[in-house]
Design a protein around this motif. Structure first.
Motif, PDB file in Angstrom:
ATOM      1  N   THR A   1       1.186   9.525  -5.771  1.00  0.00           N
ATOM      2  CA  THR A   1       1.090  10.925  -5.240  1.00  0.00           C
ATOM      3  C   THR A   1       2.480  11.457  -6.045  1.00  0.00           C
ATOM      4  O   THR A   1       2.046  12.507  -5.992  1.00  0.00           O
ATOM      5  CB  THR A   1       0.980  11.105  -3.512  1.00  0.00           C
TER       6      THR A   1
ATOM      7  N   TYR B   1       0.866  -1.255  -0.737  1.00  0.00           N
ATOM      8  CA  TYR B   1      -0.024   0.664  -0.255  1.00  0.00           C
ATOM      9  C   TYR B   1       0.863   0.752  -0.044  1.00  0.00           C
ATOM     10  O   TYR B   1       0.628   2.288  -0.820  1.00  0.00           O
ATOM     11  CB  TYR B   1      -0.873   0.163   1.366  1.00  0.00           C
ATOM     12  N   LYS B   2       1.844   1.067   0.637  1.00  0.00           N
ATOM     13  CA  LYS B   2       2.762   2.397   0.985  1.00  0.00           C
ATOM     14  C   LYS B   2       3.456   2.920  -0.151  1.00  0.00           C
ATOM     15  O   LYS B   2       3.477   3.687  -0.982  1.00  0.00           O
ATOM     16  CB  LYS B   2       4.260   1.772   1.950  1.00  0.00           C
TER      17      LYS B   2
ATOM     18  N   GLU C   1       1.273   4.160  -2.927  1.00  0.00           N
ATOM     19  CA  GLU C   1       0.927   5.333  -2.748  1.00  0.00           C
ATOM     20  C   GLU C   1       1.799   6.106  -2.521  1.00  0.00           C
ATOM     21  O   GLU C   1       1.460   7.522  -4.124  1.00  0.00           O
ATOM     22  CB  GLU C   1       0.504   5.113  -0.882  1.00  0.00           C
TER      23      GLU C   1
END
Length: 326
Positions: free
Chosen positions: A16, A8-9, A12
């Protein structure tokens, strides 16, 4: 940070930022270079995330989605731990064992594949071993046409009526009727449908395997409250319903009590262990047919104490059996 959190990191950071360097990923994830490389490879190959390395920009970025690609570029199911995934796959194996006709298994096969992908090769080997330790033994299961099951399930979800041709096994009569499906029931290895029968203007229960023909109708289903369903189908014993509620009183021998005392025959049953080791069981029923079958399977180890009507019916059945053997 475990692997799920890292996935998930990474996702993300890539969403972004236009480009994320390998060094930035290492700093944020605090893992070794080899671990990060394995994570990126897994995200690309297993979870179909379009991560590419741009040499000109010196980092990783998400490529534009390909409309022809049938794989979703998300991280579904990653909130499951490996132990939870193992449990889900075991449940799937149990379902496959209960569903010998394949009416459900084919629809959850895609989920099975995604769970397998999340586990990876090592996890798949563990699950394969686990599946070999689970055995389902089916008894008296009757085959349901997969197409009929799908149509019933669809009508149930969309709240639409069905026209069915039905052959009652009790008397062999064949009828056709319109019904409004209300609830699917899996009972003793077989599928049943609680429905509103527009022919009889009342609630009825249908065995799916006894439906010989089925046609979806473009009419909204007749709705029945959960309370009314419970009132009609809840008090009786087993799958049969209707009629006045009576209470059976049964006495089991001390030998058989060791099993029966741990069994639930009905949610509202009342049991009592006697000083001589025997076991008294009191439970409600509305139709004696199925209850008699469960009483007789215990033979002389079960005595019907009441009501008199149930004791008489069981006695008459025993007399018929005696005539055949003696």
């Amino acid at each position: 940070m475990d692997r799920t959190e890292r996935f998930y990191k990474i996702s993300e950071l890539l969403r972004t930022s236009k480009v994320v360097s390998f060094a930035v990923l290492l700093a944020n994830l605090e893992v070794s270079r080899s671990t990060l490389k394995r994570d990126l490879k897994y995200l690309c190959e297993r979870l179909h995330n379009p991560i590419v390395y741009c040499r000109d920009l010196g980092g990783y970025q998400l490529a534009a989605s390909d409309p022809a690609d049938q794989h979703p570029h998300e991280l579904p199911g990653l909130w499951f731990s490996p132990t939870e995934i193992h449990a889900l796959l075991t449940m799937q194996q149990l379902l496959a064992g209960l569903d010998a006709g394949g009416v459900l298994t084919t629809h959850i096969a895609p989920l099975m594949e995604r769970l397998n992908a999340l586990l990876g090769p090592e996890g798949n080997a563990e699950v394969t071993e686990l599946r070999q330790r689970v055995r389902i033994i089916r008894l008296a299961q009757r085959s349901v046409r997969p197409r009929h099951f799908e149509q019933v399930a669809t009508a149930l979800a969309q709240r639409m009526r069905l026209h069915i041709a039905y052959t009652a096994r009790g008397n062999g009569s064949a009828t056709e009727r319109d019904i409004s499906p209300l609830r699917l029931v899996h009972y003793r290895d077989n599928w049943y449908l609680d429905a509103w029968c527009h022919h009889r203007q009342g609630l009825r229960n249908f065995a799916l395997d006894a439906i010989t023909r089925l046609e979806p109708l473009n009419q909204a289903a007749h709705e029945v409250s959960a309370a009314q369903l419970s009132t009609t189908f809840g008090p009786g014993y087993g799958i049969f319903s209707g009629g006045a509620v009576r209470w059976a009183r049964l006495r089991f021998s001390a030998e058989r009590a060791r099993w029966v005392a741990q069994e639930q025959w009905h949610p509202e049953q009342i049991g009592k262990q006697e000083s001589d080791g025997s076991y008294l069981l009191r439970l409600p029923y509305t139709d004696h047919r199925e209850l008699i079958m469960d009483i007789l399977k215990h033979g002389a180890h079960c005595e019907v104490l009441g009501p008199p009507s149930l004791r008489r019916v069981v006695g008459e059945e025993v007399e018929k059996m005696t005539e055949k053997y003696f």
